[in-house]
Design an enzyme around this catalytic site. Structure first.
Site, PDB file in Angstrom:
ATOM      1  NE  ARG A 183      -1.724  -2.418   2.654  1.00  0.00           N
ATOM      2  CZ  ARG A 183      -1.801  -3.693   2.295  1.00  0.00           C
ATOM      3  NH1 ARG A 183      -2.804  -4.118   1.600  1.00  0.00           N
ATOM      4  NH2 ARG A 183      -0.887  -4.568   2.657  1.00  0.00           N
TER       5      ARG A 183
ATOM      6  NE  ARG B  46       7.721   0.783   4.073  1.00  0.00           N
ATOM      7  CZ  ARG B  46       6.539   0.222   4.287  1.00  0.00           C
ATOM      8  NH1 ARG B  46       6.376  -1.072   4.113  1.00  0.00           N
ATOM      9  NH2 ARG B  46       5.514   0.955   4.673  1.00  0.00           N
TER      10      ARG B  46
END
Ligand code: NCD
Length: 294
Positions: A38, A89
């Site tokens: 997501r 990330r």
């Protein structure tokens, strides 16, 4: 709140497939050292919906010069030369902060190990705000991996910016807040109640926020198996403790901690509003940070 005020416009750009030039000419790097569905896809879609372009670097540890031994700093310097922003990330807590100290382009933290996940908190806060029209005077139940769950840490931080919120943190004792986090949250403007059994769940909370136990943060599988899925969101739990307006949230992925029997309940927001809001809120953030929207 300025960010939230932009969300309806982002919703309308998306729902009407309106060609947008807000990010035209901009290139955004998505640099993802850890798996993601997501966060990665909603950011990529958000850039594209606003007319920008993406450089998508997935698993650089195996598929880029990182595998040849390149340092994190050199990797950041390289991608800042190619793009106007880096969305990062990384498995290490503090990685985004480190990157931001050396990069000239904006860095967005898309999850740093067991640290924080600020854009998830923004979409979670927006989802609650959309439901209740406020972010104050709320009672929530946060469940699962309170120790390692970065979405939990960021949501607590986010809610502590508003008045009079109470959070029940439900977890096995092994997965309660770290002492450092507890100390830090106690200093903030939020009331935290740590609980370890279902019967301590308050009746009629405004929202439930379920999370998975973060398997990748355990040293052995045995330790993980011992604590996983101690608290399962089931029809029965809903009937016992939820109110008629309690909304059920989860950052996803879920791995057994919410029974599919709950999915069709109108209060289950995790597969509906919460996911959609992820893209709208990220679009609004990009428009503000990179698109020159005031
Ligand atoms: C979360 C994450 O990566 O921290 N997922 C997400 O971004 N929606 C939660 C998780 O992996 O459990």
């Amino acid at each position: 709140m300025n960010l939230f005020a932009k969300v309806p416009r982002m919703k309308s750009i998306t729902q009407n497939s309106t060609p947008s030039k807000i990010l035209s000419g901009k290139v955004v790097t998505l640099l993802f050292y850890e798996p993601s569905s997501r966060t990665f896809a909603s950011f990529a879609a958000a850039v594209k919906r606003l007319g920008g372009q993406t450089l998508e670097i997935i698993d650089p540890t195996n598929f880029s010069s990182v595998s040849k031994g390149e340092s994190f700093e050199d990797t950041i310097n390289t991608f800042e030369a190619y793009s106007d922003m880096i969305i990062l990330r990384h498995p290490q807590k503090g990685a985004s902060e480190n990157a931001s100290l050396q990069a000239m382009v904006p860095i967005i933290n898309a999850g740093d190990g067991i640290g924080e996940h600020p854009t998830q908190a923004l979409l979670d806060l927006y989802t609650i705000y959309e439901q209740y029209g406020r972010l104050e005077n709320l009672t929530g139940v946060l469940t699962g991996d309170i120790l390692n769950g970065r979405t939990i840490h960021s949501l607590i931080r986010g809610l502590s910016l508003f008045k009079n919120n109470t959070l029940y943190l439900l977890s096995p004792r092994e997965l309660k807040l770290s002492d450092a986090d507890r100390k830090e949250f106690i200093k903030r403007n939020i009331s935290i109640i740590e609980i370890h059994k279902e019967s301590d769940i308050p009746q009629n909370a405004d929202f439930w926020y379920w999370t998975r136990v973060q398997k990748e943060r355990f040293i052995t599988n045995q330790e993980y198996e011992k604590v996983k899925n101690k608290f399962i969101l089931s029809r029965d739990l809903v009937d016992k403790y939820a109110g008629k307006d309690t909304i059920f949230m989860h950052p996803l992925p879920r791995v057994g901690e919410i029974m599919p029997e709950v999915d069709l309940d109108p209060r289950a927001y995790y597969l509906r509003n919460q996911i959609r809001n992820g893209m709208y809120v990220r679009m609004a953030l990009l428009a503000l940070v990179l698109g020159g929207i005031k």
